[in-house]
Design a protein around this motif. Structure first.
Motif, PDB file in Angstrom:
ATOM      1  N   VAL A 105       0.801  -1.226   0.000  1.00  0.00           N
ATOM      2  CA  VAL A 105       0.000   0.000   0.000  1.00  0.00           C
ATOM      3  C   VAL A 105       0.834   1.277   0.000  1.00  0.00           C
ATOM      4  O   VAL A 105       0.335   2.359   0.276  1.00  0.00           O
ATOM      5  CB  VAL A 105      -0.959   0.040   1.220  1.00  0.00           C
ATOM      6  N   ALA A 106       2.143   1.142  -0.288  1.00  0.00           N
ATOM      7  CA  ALA A 106       3.012   2.322  -0.280  1.00  0.00           C
ATOM      8  C   ALA A 106       4.264   2.008  -1.093  1.00  0.00           C
ATOM      9  O   ALA A 106       4.425   0.905  -1.607  1.00  0.00           O
ATOM     10  CB  ALA A 106       3.408   2.673   1.157  1.00  0.00           C
ATOM     11  N   ARG A 107       5.132   2.996  -1.162  1.00  0.00           N
ATOM     12  CA  ARG A 107       6.448   2.728  -1.725  1.00  0.00           C
ATOM     13  C   ARG A 107       7.380   2.474  -0.555  1.00  0.00           C
ATOM     14  O   ARG A 107       7.390   3.230   0.421  1.00  0.00           O
ATOM     15  CB  ARG A 107       6.901   3.943  -2.536  1.00  0.00           C
ATOM     16  N   GLY A 128       3.199  -2.949  -4.117  1.00  0.00           N
ATOM     17  CA  GLY A 128       3.151  -4.388  -4.376  1.00  0.00           C
ATOM     18  C   GLY A 128       4.117  -4.873  -5.436  1.00  0.00           C
ATOM     19  O   GLY A 128       4.371  -6.071  -5.532  1.00  0.00           O
ATOM     20  N   ALA A 129       4.691  -3.963  -6.241  1.00  0.00           N
ATOM     21  CA  ALA A 129       5.590  -4.419  -7.305  1.00  0.00           C
ATOM     22  C   ALA A 129       7.045  -4.172  -6.924  1.00  0.00           C
ATOM     23  O   ALA A 129       7.385  -3.089  -6.424  1.00  0.00           O
ATOM     24  CB  ALA A 129       5.256  -3.672  -8.592  1.00  0.00           C
ATOM     25  N   LEU A 130       7.889  -5.180  -7.174  1.00  0.00           N
ATOM     26  CA  LEU A 130       9.322  -5.013  -6.922  1.00  0.00           C
ATOM     27  C   LEU A 130       9.913  -4.148  -8.031  1.00  0.00           C
ATOM     28  O   LEU A 130       9.842  -4.474  -9.208  1.00  0.00           O
ATOM     29  CB  LEU A 130      10.006  -6.388  -6.896  1.00  0.00           C
ATOM     30  N   GLY A 151      -1.245   5.964  -1.266  1.00  0.00           N
ATOM     31  CA  GLY A 151      -1.262   6.904  -2.392  1.00  0.00           C
ATOM     32  C   GLY A 151      -2.160   6.408  -3.508  1.00  0.00           C
ATOM     33  O   GLY A 151      -2.778   7.207  -4.214  1.00  0.00           O
ATOM     34  N   LYS A 152      -2.231   5.094  -3.678  1.00  0.00           N
ATOM     35  CA  LYS A 152      -3.069   4.561  -4.756  1.00  0.00           C
ATOM     36  C   LYS A 152      -4.410   4.074  -4.224  1.00  0.00           C
ATOM     37  O   LYS A 152      -5.151   3.395  -4.937  1.00  0.00           O
ATOM     38  CB  LYS A 152      -2.315   3.423  -5.458  1.00  0.00           C
ATOM     39  N   LEU A 153      -4.674   4.351  -2.982  1.00  0.00           N
ATOM     40  CA  LEU A 153      -5.944   3.905  -2.386  1.00  0.00           C
ATOM     41  C   LEU A 153      -6.638   5.115  -1.769  1.00  0.00           C
ATOM     42  O   LEU A 153      -6.684   5.267  -0.543  1.00  0.00           O
ATOM     43  CB  LEU A 153      -5.688   2.849  -1.294  1.00  0.00           C
ATOM     44  N   PRO A 154      -7.206   5.978  -2.633  1.00  0.00           N
ATOM     45  CA  PRO A 154      -7.783   7.229  -2.112  1.00  0.00           C
ATOM     46  C   PRO A 154      -8.838   6.995  -1.041  1.00  0.00           C
ATOM     47  O   PRO A 154      -8.969   7.792  -0.104  1.00  0.00           O
ATOM     48  CB  PRO A 154      -8.402   7.889  -3.345  1.00  0.00           C
TER      49      PRO A 154
END
Ligand code: ADP
Ligand code: MG
Length: 594
Positions: A105-107, A128-130, A151-154
């Protein structure tokens, strides 16, 4: 919509919602990992209340380069294995869920190096992505940097608190970690400004000083673990004169894990029964030692709560330990907590109109002298239970206005005894004064801003994070109420002026101490329009005469006269009765005249 299996990526985001609620839970998970890694120093840095970035660095054992990616896999953990017994967990983490949940849910930038390798490794996950992975220069230990949380989960972001409230949460958490682990040097900074720094010298008093200030720490009483038996309690607990307006200052740790446990918190409160007035709570830092297999940590997703298998026993140990520290502290004036029929610490309900007061109901059995713990249990029905025979209960003694009263004198340095046309009145001097002052300042406040009376010497006051937040977020209201407060150094303010009623000699403590106490009491339940009112009645409370003060007949008369003029003379602003009435008819009945 057709039924289908959620993608693994989505599933992991849903699960993440359980462990990662917001910035504070990220900090909690990362700091727990650092503690499990045996760190001696842990530094937390946040910006934007943690929503922009959180970075946690430690000097712990580090993660080997070839294990770094694995550490981010779901259910990957180094702390337990298939053969482990879940009933004897000594580490703070064990589920292998935190890192993958945060990375979903983050960087996250993870940089780590073990002591025995000469270079470190770094990898970056983004929602979630390496993204990247490779060797990196790093000191031994681990740094986890989390940016753009949700950031991607408003939808999740919307539920985060304001920057200020998230920061308060993080600061409170860091304080609890620092107290629970005095051997670890904790530091927290926000927007580059230091918020907390504990020395990590193993002394709990030093850790408490870092969190609540040196003055509070120096005045705390020591609780020593006798090191006997399977259970032990040690720590620090405040002398009754440093009480606070909320339970938040009671920190409990069980085998090094900060826990929330209502029963154990209540055990601490109970130990103060009779030492503290109602709705006041101690500052306490307790270290509870229990056999590992007596503590079930697997009951709460964020491991905030633990189940103690022999909770009653621990309850008793905690109560006894705190109690004996208090009893050894000699110059304590024991307050008899009035038996209003509520639980200790609970706001008593105002007496309902229409409830008849029999003679004995007016004067319930006093708490036994000696140990107030042995006083009769508070019982909501006690008053009724003692009431006279049916039919003699008198009419409700509450009228909307007071009759003219003739003051007879003062009893127990607490009550004014007065006579009216329909019987006797016992007036609680503090509650009555509170009511009178509250109505006076409310009226003045509503017609104009209140005056501020400059202090001869401005006073510097240390603030804890909650009080500091109130000063920051309520500066306008505080100014309108007559407080002139300026920032002064890291965690202090300079008090230059106070409302006149708090500057006068009748105020029960110095202006600085009064302001601290007021801030502390109004910090709870910050929101709502009622805040200003609460500030006013808290000010009234601090400007009022206390129980225990001798009033001469003139002063008593003056107070009763002002109470007669009050709009709501029967209750104090908190809702407690200001008086009880002994009806003339009841008296006649009691003396067999009727
Ligand atoms: P858990 O703490 O439940 O094991 P986490 O997802 O929090 O699960 O961490 C996974 C693993 O990563 C840990 O078991 C540990 O081996 C390693 N790890 C995480 N953070 C650190 C750290 N700060 N120092 C050393 N190892 C760490
Ligand atoms: Mg963990």
């Amino acid at each position: 919509m057709a039924v289908r299996v959620l993608s693994e990526k989505l599933a992991s985001r849903i699960a993440a919602g359980e462990v990662i609620e917001g910035p504070a839970s990220v900090v909690k998970e990362l700091v727990e990992n650092s503690l499990d890694a045996g760190a001696g120093r842990i530094h937390v840095e946040v910006s934007g209340g943690g929503s922009r970035s959180i970075s946690v660095s430690d000097d712990g054992c580090g993660i080997a380069p070839d294990e770094l990616e694995l550490a981010f896999e779901r259910f990957a953990t180094s702390k337990i294995d298939e053969s482990s017994d879940l009933s004897g967990i000594a580490t703070l983490g064990f589920r292998g869920e935190a890192l993958p949940s945060i990375a979903a849910v983050a960087r996250v930038e993870a940089t780590s190096r073990t002591a025995d390798s000469d270079s470190g490794a770094k990898l970056v996950f983004d929602n979630g992505a390496l993204i990247s992975q490779g060797p990196a220069a790093a000191p031994p230990g681990t740094t986890m940097r989390v940016t753009g949380l949700f950031g991607k989960l408003p939808a999740r972001r919307k539920f985060m608190g304001s920057v200020g409230s998230e920061l308060t949460r993080i600061q409170r958490l860091a304080g609890q970690f620092a107290i629970a682990h005095p051997s670890v040097a904790f530091s927290l900074s926000a927007e580059g400004r230091s918020r907390l720094s504990s020395p990590g010298d193993g002394q709990s008093r030093a850790a408490v000083a870092a969190v609540y200030g040196p003055r509070v720490a120096a005045a705390m009483l020591e609780i020593e673990d006798d090191d006997e038996g399977a259970f032990g309690v040690s720590g620090l607990t405040a002398a009754p004169d440093t009480a606070r307006g909320s339970r938040r200052y009671i920190t409990l740790s069980v085998n090094g894990r900060c826990v929330e446990n209502r029963r154990l918190t209540f055990a601490v409160e109970q130990a103060y029964h009779g030492f503290l007035p109602e709705r006041r709570f101690p500052v306490t830092a307790l270290y509870i030692r229990a056999p590992l297999d007596d503590v079930d940590v697997n009951v709460h997703p964020a491991k905030l709560e633990v189940r103690l298998l022999r909770e009653n026993l621990v309850f008793g140990e905690v109560q006894r330990a705190v109690r004996s520290a208090l009893s050894e502290f000699s110059p304590v004036r024991r307050l008899h907590v009035p038996q209003w029929g509520g639980r200790p610490g609970q706001a008593p309900a105002p007496a309902p109109a229409g409830r008849g007061f029999g003679a004995t109901a007016l004067w319930p059995a006093p708490p036994t002298d000696g140990d107030p713990l042995n006083a009769p249990a508070d019982n909501p029905d006690a008053a009724e239970g003692h009431a006279g025979p049916d039919g003699v209960q008198t009419a409700p003694s509450y009228r909307s206005t007071l009759p003219v009263l003739r003051v007879i004198g003062q009893a127990h340095e607490t009550y004014i005894l007065a006579e009216g046309p329909d019987g006797l009145y016992l007036i609680d001097q503090h509650a009555a004064h509170e009511r009178v002052i509250y109505e006076e300042i409310k009226e003045r406040f509503e017609s104009s801003a209140m005056e501020a009376q400059p202090l001869l010497e401005p006073e510097s006051i240390e603030l804890d994070s909650d009080a500091a937040e109130v000063v920051e977020t309520r500066s306008e209201e505080l100014a309108r109420a007559g407080f002139v407060i300026e920032p002064f150094g890291e965690s202090s303010v300079l008090l230059r002026a106070v409302p006149p009623l708090l500057a006068s000699k009748s105020a029960s403590e110095g202006p600085g101490a009064t302001l601290s106490a007021i801030l502390d009491e109004v910090a709870e339940g910050r929101s709502g329009d009622a805040w200003m009112d609460r500030l006013l009645y808290t000010m009234a409370c601090h400007a009022s005469v206390r129980a225990g003060k001798t009033l001469n007949i003139e002063e008593s008369r003056e107070l009763v006269r002002r109470l007669e003029g009050a709009k709501q003379p029967h209750t104090c602003p908190h809702g407690r009765p200001t008086m009880v009435h002994l009806n003339a008819g009841t008296l006649e009945y009691q003396f067999g005249r009727r």
